[in-house]
Structure formats: C-alpha cells, structure tokens
Design a protein around this motif. Structure first.
Motif, PDB file in Angstrom:
ATOM      1  N   ALA A  34       0.831  -1.201   0.000  1.00 35.75           N
ATOM      2  CA  ALA A  34       0.000   0.000   0.000  1.00 35.75           C
ATOM      3  C   ALA A  34       0.869   1.255   0.000  1.00 35.75           C
ATOM      4  N   LYS A  35       1.974   1.209   0.743  1.00 39.41           N
ATOM      5  CA  LYS A  35       2.877   2.355   0.798  1.00 39.41           C
ATOM      6  C   LYS A  35       3.536   2.591  -0.550  1.00 39.41           C
ATOM      7  N   GLN A  36       3.931   1.482  -1.219  1.00 38.03           N
ATOM      8  CA  GLN A  36       4.565   1.620  -2.525  1.00 38.03           C
ATOM      9  C   GLN A  36       3.613   2.242  -3.536  1.00 38.03           C
ATOM     10  N   LEU A  37       2.355   1.836  -3.514  1.00 40.09           N
ATOM     11  CA  LEU A  37       1.389   2.396  -4.445  1.00 40.09           C
ATOM     12  C   LEU A  37       1.091   3.854  -4.141  1.00 40.09           C
ATOM     13  N   SER A  38       1.154   4.208  -2.844  1.00 37.75           N
ATOM     14  CA  SER A  38       0.892   5.595  -2.471  1.00 37.75           C
ATOM     15  C   SER A  38       2.064   6.492  -2.846  1.00 37.75           C
ATOM     16  N   ASP A  39       3.291   5.942  -2.827  1.00 33.52           N
ATOM     17  CA  ASP A  39       4.466   6.712  -3.233  1.00 33.52           C
ATOM     18  C   ASP A  39       4.546   6.696  -4.759  1.00 33.52           C
TER      19      ASP A  39
ATOM     20  N   ARG B 123       4.915   2.870 -32.836  1.00 32.07           N
ATOM     21  CA  ARG B 123       5.181   3.087 -31.412  1.00 32.07           C
ATOM     22  C   ARG B 123       4.573   4.401 -30.947  1.00 32.07           C
ATOM     23  N   ILE B 124       4.058   4.379 -29.727  1.00 34.44           N
ATOM     24  CA  ILE B 124       3.580   5.591 -29.065  1.00 34.44           C
ATOM     25  C   ILE B 124       4.161   5.636 -27.659  1.00 34.44           C
ATOM     26  N   TYR B 125       4.204   6.848 -27.079  1.00 34.91           N
ATOM     27  CA  TYR B 125       4.747   7.035 -25.728  1.00 34.91           C
ATOM     28  C   TYR B 125       3.798   7.925 -24.947  1.00 34.91           C
ATOM     29  N   PHE B 126       3.644   7.624 -23.663  1.00 34.67           N
ATOM     30  CA  PHE B 126       2.802   8.443 -22.795  1.00 34.67           C
ATOM     31  C   PHE B 126       3.297   8.311 -21.358  1.00 34.67           C
ATOM     32  N   GLU B 127       3.020   9.331 -20.568  1.00 31.99           N
ATOM     33  CA  GLU B 127       3.457   9.357 -19.175  1.00 31.99           C
ATOM     34  C   GLU B 127       2.312   8.953 -18.251  1.00 31.99           C
ATOM     35  N   ILE B 128       2.650   8.141 -17.234  1.00 35.92           N
ATOM     36  CA  ILE B 128       1.667   7.751 -16.218  1.00 35.92           C
ATOM     37  C   ILE B 128       2.344   7.731 -14.859  1.00 35.92           C
ATOM     38  N   THR B 129       1.538   7.651 -13.819  1.00 36.06           N
ATOM     39  CA  THR B 129       2.042   7.427 -12.465  1.00 36.06           C
ATOM     40  C   THR B 129       1.813   5.967 -12.097  1.00 36.06           C
ATOM     41  N   THR B 130       2.534   5.495 -11.101  1.00 40.42           N
ATOM     42  CA  THR B 130       2.433   4.080 -10.732  1.00 40.42           C
ATOM     43  C   THR B 130       1.031   3.711 -10.247  1.00 40.42           C
ATOM     44  N   GLU B 131       0.280   4.653  -9.728  1.00 40.25           N
ATOM     45  CA  GLU B 131      -1.074   4.331  -9.277  1.00 40.25           C
ATOM     46  C   GLU B 131      -1.990   3.999 -10.454  1.00 40.25           C
ATOM     47  N   ASN B 132      -1.629   4.450 -11.650  1.00 41.81           N
ATOM     48  CA  ASN B 132      -2.402   4.124 -12.850  1.00 41.81           C
ATOM     49  C   ASN B 132      -1.802   2.974 -13.642  1.00 41.81           C
ATOM     50  N   LEU B 133      -0.787   2.313 -13.079  1.00 40.47           N
ATOM     51  CA  LEU B 133      -0.108   1.238 -13.797  1.00 40.47           C
ATOM     52  C   LEU B 133      -1.050   0.117 -14.221  1.00 40.47           C
ATOM     53  N   PRO B 134      -2.012  -0.317 -13.388  1.00 39.65           N
ATOM     54  CA  PRO B 134      -2.904  -1.402 -13.845  1.00 39.65           C
ATOM     55  C   PRO B 134      -3.719  -1.050 -15.089  1.00 39.65           C
ATOM     56  N   LEU B 135      -3.933   0.234 -15.345  1.00 35.71           N
ATOM     57  CA  LEU B 135      -4.784   0.629 -16.470  1.00 35.71           C
ATOM     58  C   LEU B 135      -4.147   0.327 -17.818  1.00 35.71           C
ATOM     59  N   ILE B 136      -2.816   0.270 -17.876  1.00 39.12           N
ATOM     60  CA  ILE B 136      -2.177   0.048 -19.177  1.00 39.12           C
ATOM     61  C   ILE B 136      -2.478  -1.348 -19.708  1.00 39.12           C
ATOM     62  N   HIS B 137      -2.810  -2.282 -18.818  1.00 36.66           N
ATOM     63  CA  HIS B 137      -3.112  -3.637 -19.263  1.00 36.66           C
ATOM     64  C   HIS B 137      -4.550  -3.777 -19.770  1.00 36.66           C
TER      65      HIS B 137
ATOM     66  N   THR C 138      16.553   3.427 -11.662  1.00 35.55           N
ATOM     67  CA  THR C 138      15.796   3.234 -10.414  1.00 35.55           C
ATOM     68  C   THR C 138      14.292   3.161 -10.628  1.00 35.55           C
ATOM     69  N   ASN C 139      13.693   4.206 -11.152  1.00 36.21           N
ATOM     70  CA  ASN C 139      12.237   4.230 -11.320  1.00 36.21           C
ATOM     71  C   ASN C 139      11.729   3.173 -12.306  1.00 36.21           C
ATOM     72  N   PRO C 140      12.372   3.005 -13.471  1.00 28.65           N
ATOM     73  CA  PRO C 140      11.893   1.950 -14.376  1.00 28.65           C
ATOM     74  C   PRO C 140      11.924   0.559 -13.759  1.00 28.65           C
ATOM     75  N   LEU C 141      12.957   0.237 -12.977  1.00 30.46           N
ATOM     76  CA  LEU C 141      13.019  -1.080 -12.350  1.00 30.46           C
ATOM     77  C   LEU C 141      11.956  -1.229 -11.259  1.00 30.46           C
ATOM     78  N   GLU C 142      11.639  -0.137 -10.594  1.00 33.67           N
ATOM     79  CA  GLU C 142      10.569  -0.180  -9.595  1.00 33.67           C
ATOM     80  C   GLU C 142       9.222  -0.438 -10.283  1.00 33.67           C
ATOM     81  N   VAL C 143       9.000   0.203 -11.420  1.00 30.01           N
ATOM     82  CA  VAL C 143       7.769  -0.028 -12.177  1.00 30.01           C
ATOM     83  C   VAL C 143       7.735  -1.461 -12.686  1.00 30.01           C
TER      84      VAL C 143
END
Length: 494
Positions: free
Chosen positions: A22-27, A65-79, A120-125
């Motif tokens: 929960a903390k990881q998703l909030s950060d 190819r396309i590119y777009f920015e998201i936050t980790t809280e929206n990560l499930p939406l890409i699937h 760092t951030n890509p590996l966390e994602v």
C-alpha cells in the motif's frame, strides 16, 4: 500451541508486507510508457490511451510506437489497452543520439552507456508490474495449492515474493564483475528448488536473469543489431551482476534504434497481446489489436448490426462483441472449417467467462455459413460491414479477386443502410480494390485509407460510406445472372 504461534507470526508478517505494498502504491512515481501498436493505427491507439488513462500520447518517428506518461497508481490501467501489442517502461530516450562513425567507437559507447542510465524508477515499475501480473495469474487459479487461499492472502503472498527482488540501481558495492553463486550453475530442478527456498527465507539475494533485445532501423549505422545487443548486454551484466539468459529470463532490456533516435526500455509484457481472444487459428488469422483498430475506425453505436461476411476465425466480430457489447454481430464465411473455428473461439470466450464466475448471458454474436455474393440478409438491414478480404496470396488468387471484389462490394451495398451505412475493409490487393471501388462509385464513397504493415505486406484499411442512393436505382446495381455469364464464357471459348 507452537503451530498457533507460528501461524500468528506468519499472519503478522503478511500484514506488514501488505502495508508495504500500500505504501509503494501511495508513493507515486511518474514514468514514460512505450507501446508497440499496429503500424498505421498510432492515432487510434493514442485516442484509446487518452480515453482510458487520461494521458496524452505522442507518436514516435519510428512507425508503430507511441509514448505516454503515467504514475504508478495508474499502472494497472495500461493492461486494459486493446490497441497495443507490447508495453515497456522507458529508461532513457535520445531523440538525436550521435553514433560514432567507427564501429569500434560506437560499440564502446554502448559498453559505457549502462552505468549512466537512470534505472531506479523503471526497475521499480517493472517490479510492481510483475506483482500485478502474478496477482492476475493467481486469480485464474494458476497454482493449485496457493489458489485455495483467500484473495487477501494471495495479494500479500505476491507482495512478499516481489519485495525479495532487491534491485540496485546504483553501482554494486561488490567490485567484481562476476555474478554471485556457482558459475557452473546449470539450472537443474533441485538447484532451482534450493535457490527458491533460500530466496523465500531471505538468506540470499536472487540472481536475476536477463537478455537484451535490439530493434534497429536505418542504413547509416556501422554496427549490427546483434553487436549492439551483445556489447550493451555485457555492460548491463557488469553493472547489475545479472545472469544472461536468452530464453528463461526475468528482465528483458530493450534497445530500440531508429536512425538517430534511440530508446532504452524494460519490457512489461512477456508476449504480444494480439492473440488474446483466439485459440483456434486459421491460415490468415487477423491480429486482435488490428481488429480493434478497424472497429474503432467505424465507431460502433448502440443497437448497430455489424457483420463480417468473410470472418475466417472470427477475430473481428469477437473483438467487437467483447469491447462494444451494445451492438450485435454476425460472423459468416463460405468455408465450413472457418465457421467451425469461429464457433470454437466464441465457446472459448464463454468458458473463460464462466470460469471467472461471470453471470452474463453471453456475447451478442452469432456465426453462420453463407455465400458472400448472396447474403441471407434483407436489403438495408446492416449498419456496418467490417472484414479482412482475401489478399490473393494465402487465400484465393489475384485473378479471382477481379471478379470477387466488385461482386462483394455490390452485395455489401445491398444489405447496408443507404446514407448511413459504413464499411471498413482490409486488403493488400490495392490495385484490384481501387478498380472495384471506382466501378461502384454510385454505391460507395471513400472516406479515408489507413496504410498498415501486415507481416511485411503493405496493405490498406479502406473506410467507405454508403451513398444515399437506394439499391436498385444506380447502374452499378445491374448484375447479370451467373448462369448466363458462364454460358457466354463457354461459348466464347468454344
């Protein structure tokens, strides 16, 4: 009492791990996601991203190819995106990378690049994405023993597994470039089990396996794709102390090069998403992602009647029945094997829904066998016609297309609603199709053409609109009886 105490400690440990998730998703972390899409449908994919995620996607110079920015809280939406084949998180992007003119110098740049990248951030994602994939897999009942646990237990167990992947983005503290563990490790089942047990106990850090995949386009490079992947992969191995493995890898690092544009990423999908609805394939099965793009092009509305008169395995109507359930779909073909494959694919979707506990009545789709040039449908009863026409290569022939295309366009015009009906047709036989459309100018007018690449073939998706002329009032409606044509042809030959 000892068993009770042990279970209590285990539950407390799981509770701590759940709070960590929960903390990881909030950060929240903001990252750039890249997606490969069917060439020609980049704008359609960008529209879907904006619609489902609320992000503005930009189209790459490299088609597909396309590119777009998201936050980790929206990560499930890409699937939930249906127009993308593969997804990856961008580590670094260079819009004008200056490759060296000498081959040795260019490869030396790849060797020194790995330590300069912001991992760092890509590996966390990547790690969070793995937990999402495992959670979905467990919900499907992938592991018999663990599938019986409650939903909360499964999520927390996944969290415990993913948190053990200690990914260091900085320079490793160990000075040696050799991977930890026995270099003669051969991956036998006993060693794997032992290694897994040690990882679960937290006694050792897992040794991740990886590979580098290079996709290169351009004729001004002094190196090959394999050379770039080899040298960059060696630098990644030295930096992270990961173990290279070309088949059973945990992390796939992507090196996409298009002329002077270079993008380094980490794959988030293990295989392409274009086969999601098909289990019974035919000789020319259409990709589900391309079918989705064709459907979005015609914008189905509530209560529309949509037909695929040459359905093959039913990829297009199946995609529509799942994503646009407010319309009704008819899938037909003159080949009994094709109809059988379509029925089997429909039944497979029904079974998947039942296994997930769905109480829906079914899909708004039906399959039947018919003659394309004599459809068993009333005049003006169809709103949209969407199909993959025979290219004349694997199916049919170029010679037969010269007779087939005008006949099917005439019959499609008969069943399609005058003034409002639409047709989205895919074919690689562009010359024959253009001639057929010109003959049917009183029945069809061309709206737009989307050029796509299908297995190396340059094809077109033609969006046509039915004219307001009622069928039977234009010269294009005249069709001589088939028997008379055959008799005249035979007499001419004699």
């Amino acid at each position: 009492m000892s068993a009770i105490q042990e279970r209590s400690d285990h539950q407390r440990h799981e509770g701590e791990e759940g709070s960590n998730l929960a903390k990881q998703l909030s950060d929240t972390i903001t990252v750039t996601i890249g997606a490969t899409v069917p060439t020609g449908f980049e704008r359609t994919a960008a529209e879907e991203v904006n619609e489902k995620i609320g992000a503005d996607a930009r189209i790459s110079k490299d088609r597909g190819r396309i590119y777009f920015e998201i936050t980790t809280e929206n990560l499930p939406l890409i699937h939930h995106l249906k127009s993308v084949d593969n997804l990856f998180v961008v580590v670094e992007e260079y819009t004008n990378y200056q490759f060296k003119d000498q081959k040795e110098e260019a490869l030396e740049d790849f060797q020194s690049l790995a330590s300069k990248l912001p991992w760092t951030n890509p590996l966390e994602v990547w790690r969070l994405n793995n937990s999402l994939k495992k959670k979905r897999w467990r919900r499907k009942g992938g592991n018999g023993g663990k599938a019986r646990a409650s939903g909360k237990d499964r999520v927390e167990a996944v969290t415990a597994e993913t948190e053990n992947l200690q990914l260091e983005s900085g320079t490793p503290e160990r000075g040696s470039g050799e991977p930890e563990g026995d270099p003669a490790f051969n991956g036998t089942q006993g060693e794997l089990d032992k290694n897994t047990e040690e990882q679960e106990e937290g006694s050792v850090d897992p040794l991740l396996k990886f590979r580098v995949t290079c996709n290169r386009a351009g004729d001004k490079h002094t190196f090959t794709s394999n050379e770039a992947a080899r040298d960059f992969g060696g630098a990644v191995q030295d930096f992270f102390l990961w173990k290279p493995d070309m088949t059973k890898f945990d992390v796939e690092v992507l090196l996409n090069i298009h002329n002077n544009e270079m993008v380094i990423g980490i794959a988030l999908t293990e295989e392409s998403l274009h086969r999601r609805n098909i289990t019974h394939f035919g000789p020319t099965t259409l990709r589900s992602t391309l079918a989705y793009g064709m459907l979005r092009l015609c914008k189905p509305q509530v209560s529309d009647v949509i037909i695929d008169p040459m359905c093959g395995t039913g990829a297009i109507p199946l995609e529509g029945a799942i994503e646009w359930q407010h319309s009704f779909y008819l899938a037909g073909d003159n080949n009994d094997m094709a109809v059988s494959r379509t029925v089997n694919n429909i039944n497979h979707i029904h079974k998947k829904r039942r296994d997930k506990g769905s109480t829906a009545w079914g899909l708004p789709i039906n399959a039947l066998q018919w003659d394309l040039c004599r459809l068993p449908l009333r005049t003006g009863s169809v709103d949209i016609i969407i199909t993959d026409m025979p290219f004349g290569k694997r199916m049919g022939s170029r010679k037969k297309n010269w007779d087939l295309y005008p006949s099917c366009l005439r019959e499609m015009a008969r069943v399609c609603r005058a003034g409002t009906g639409k047709a989205v047709l895919l074919t690689q036989d562009k010359k024959c199709f253009a001639k057929a459309v010109s003959k049917m100018g009183g029945l069809w007018c061309k709206v737009v053409t989307v050029w796509v690449n299908i297995g190396g073939l340059h094809a077109g998706v033609y969006h046509l609109k039915r004219t307001g002329a009622p069928f039977g009032t234009t010269p294009e409606d005249v069709r001589e009886p088939r028997g008379d044509n055959e008799t005249a042809g035979g007499a001419k030959e004699d």
